[in-house]
Design a protein around this motif. Sequence first.
Motif, mmCIF file in Angstrom:
data_model
loop_
_atom_site.group_PDB
_atom_site.id
_atom_site.type_symbol
_atom_site.label_atom_id
_atom_site.label_comp_id
_atom_site.label_asym_id
_atom_site.label_seq_id
_atom_site.Cartn_x
_atom_site.Cartn_y
_atom_site.Cartn_z
ATOM 1 N N PRO A 91 20.794 -11.191 -41.601
ATOM 2 C CA PRO A 91 21.167 -11.873 -40.350
ATOM 3 C C PRO A 91 20.786 -11.142 -39.063
ATOM 4 O O PRO A 91 20.330 -11.777 -38.110
ATOM 5 N N GLU A 92 20.941 -9.816 -39.029
ATOM 6 C CA GLU A 92 20.663 -9.100 -37.770
ATOM 7 C C GLU A 92 19.182 -9.040 -37.440
ATOM 8 O O GLU A 92 18.807 -8.642 -36.344
ATOM 9 N N THR A 93 18.307 -9.466 -38.344
ATOM 10 C CA THR A 93 16.866 -9.458 -38.075
ATOM 11 C C THR A 93 16.334 -10.844 -37.707
ATOM 12 O O THR A 93 15.152 -10.986 -37.414
ATOM 13 N N HIS A 95 15.284 -13.759 -35.590
ATOM 14 C CA HIS A 95 14.941 -14.011 -34.192
ATOM 15 C C HIS A 95 14.178 -15.330 -34.112
ATOM 16 O O HIS A 95 13.049 -15.427 -34.593
#
Length: 114
Positions: A91-93, A95
């Motif tokens: 999730p944190e990657t 974009h």
Amino acid sequence: MNYSTGLLKDRITIQNRTESKQSKWGMDGSGVTWQEACTLWANIEWAKGKSALNAGAIDAYAVVLVRMRWTDKISMRSRIVYDEKTYQIIPETFHADCMANTIQFNAQVLINDK
């Protein structure tokens, strides 16, 4: 930067989670199911170098970088199927840029996806 058609050479299938179901064991007590949303063109590259090692030294070989055109069919909670393997988006990657017509994220292979 828009991606050229020549760059998008890999076929992926997007899977999205189905609606949560209530059971006697609570929400999703009987398990989570995934539904095929669509099949799209993307560019898949193996994550390499220090960032791949930081993602988990043992599993670094199982992380891919995915680039594709923007679509509303995928989110950071989606899964992708590529080369007969299922990958979970990190999730944190994730974009997504609608104005630039691009989506980019890392995904890690799921070992027990059944």
